[in-house]
Design a protein around this motif. Sequence first.
Motif, PDB file in Angstrom:
ATOM      1  N   GLY A 126      17.084  28.958 -25.388  1.00 31.12           N
ATOM      2  CA  GLY A 126      15.779  29.137 -26.010  1.00 31.12           C
ATOM      3  C   GLY A 126      15.882  28.869 -27.493  1.00 31.12           C
ATOM      4  O   GLY A 126      16.903  28.418 -27.991  1.00 31.12           O
ATOM      5  N   GLU A 132      12.787  36.161 -26.469  1.00 22.20           N
ATOM      6  CA  GLU A 132      13.205  36.064 -25.076  1.00 22.20           C
ATOM      7  C   GLU A 132      13.696  34.659 -24.758  1.00 22.20           C
ATOM      8  O   GLU A 132      13.360  33.707 -25.446  1.00 22.20           O
ATOM      9  N   GLU A 134      15.939  32.134 -21.398  1.00 24.82           N
ATOM     10  CA  GLU A 134      16.308  31.946 -20.004  1.00 24.82           C
ATOM     11  C   GLU A 134      17.781  32.286 -19.835  1.00 24.82           C
ATOM     12  O   GLU A 134      18.609  31.935 -20.683  1.00 24.82           O
ATOM     13  N   TYR A 136      21.293  31.916 -17.694  1.00 30.55           N
ATOM     14  CA  TYR A 136      22.011  31.021 -16.793  1.00 30.55           C
ATOM     15  C   TYR A 136      23.403  31.582 -16.515  1.00 30.55           C
ATOM     16  O   TYR A 136      23.946  32.340 -17.317  1.00 30.55           O
ATOM     17  N   LYS A 146      20.219  28.425 -13.276  1.00 36.55           N
ATOM     18  CA  LYS A 146      19.226  29.283 -13.917  1.00 36.55           C
ATOM     19  C   LYS A 146      19.019  30.529 -13.068  1.00 36.55           C
ATOM     20  O   LYS A 146      18.794  30.443 -11.858  1.00 36.55           O
ATOM     21  N   ASP A 149      13.970  34.103 -16.084  1.00 37.78           N
ATOM     22  CA  ASP A 149      13.157  33.723 -17.244  1.00 37.78           C
ATOM     23  C   ASP A 149      12.781  34.977 -18.024  1.00 37.78           C
ATOM     24  O   ASP A 149      12.838  36.088 -17.506  1.00 37.78           O
ATOM     25  N   ASN A 150      12.334  34.788 -19.265  1.00 34.22           N
ATOM     26  CA  ASN A 150      11.801  35.853 -20.118  1.00 34.22           C
ATOM     27  C   ASN A 150      12.769  37.015 -20.308  1.00 34.22           C
ATOM     28  O   ASN A 150      12.370  38.180 -20.344  1.00 34.22           O
TER      29      ASN A 150
END
Length: 187
Positions: A126, A132, A134, A136, A146, A149-150
């Motif tokens: 990001g 915030e 992602e 992985y 991945k 998210d967030n």
Amino acid sequence: FGGAVLMDSNQKLHTLSSDTLEATGIAFQVENAAVSADGSRLLYMKLGGIHTSDMKTPEETKIVQGISEATAFVVTENGKTLYYCESDGTLMRRAIDSEEEPEKIAEDVTKLYVTPNKDTVLFMTGSQSAVEGELYAVRDGGTAKKLLDNVASVEVYYQSVYCYVNNGTSYDLYAGAGDDQFDMLIE
């Protein structure tokens, strides 16, 4: 080896022998350090490069050639693989005892995490200014996967990894064992 590694207030690393209790300087201007899994080598960032030193001698070797600015690095728990971020956020991977060129894993990486799983590293992507990002996971020799998210924060504790994920109105707590599986604990 039978000793310890210490970093003094001047960012100088020392090995401390249990027999003589004498400190020997092995590196200056160190920003981050990790001991290899077998305890024979010290890996550290110094002046933007990643170096290694044999624990018994102060001889140092730059193990990642061709980079001027490394911003962070981690070594997998099994001690076989080095992951490092370049100043532009590019995540690179290299087997520690290899002469091969490092492999590009991801871009826009903001944080790296060593996990309890011996061959897995977690990383966030990001914007550096974003709260915030992602999350992985990548295993030795594998491709990045991945996970979430967030993600607002990630915490690694002894045998577990916890992360808070923004669901739009509050934060959900997820937990995992440091691999690529996370379960929601609290909504």
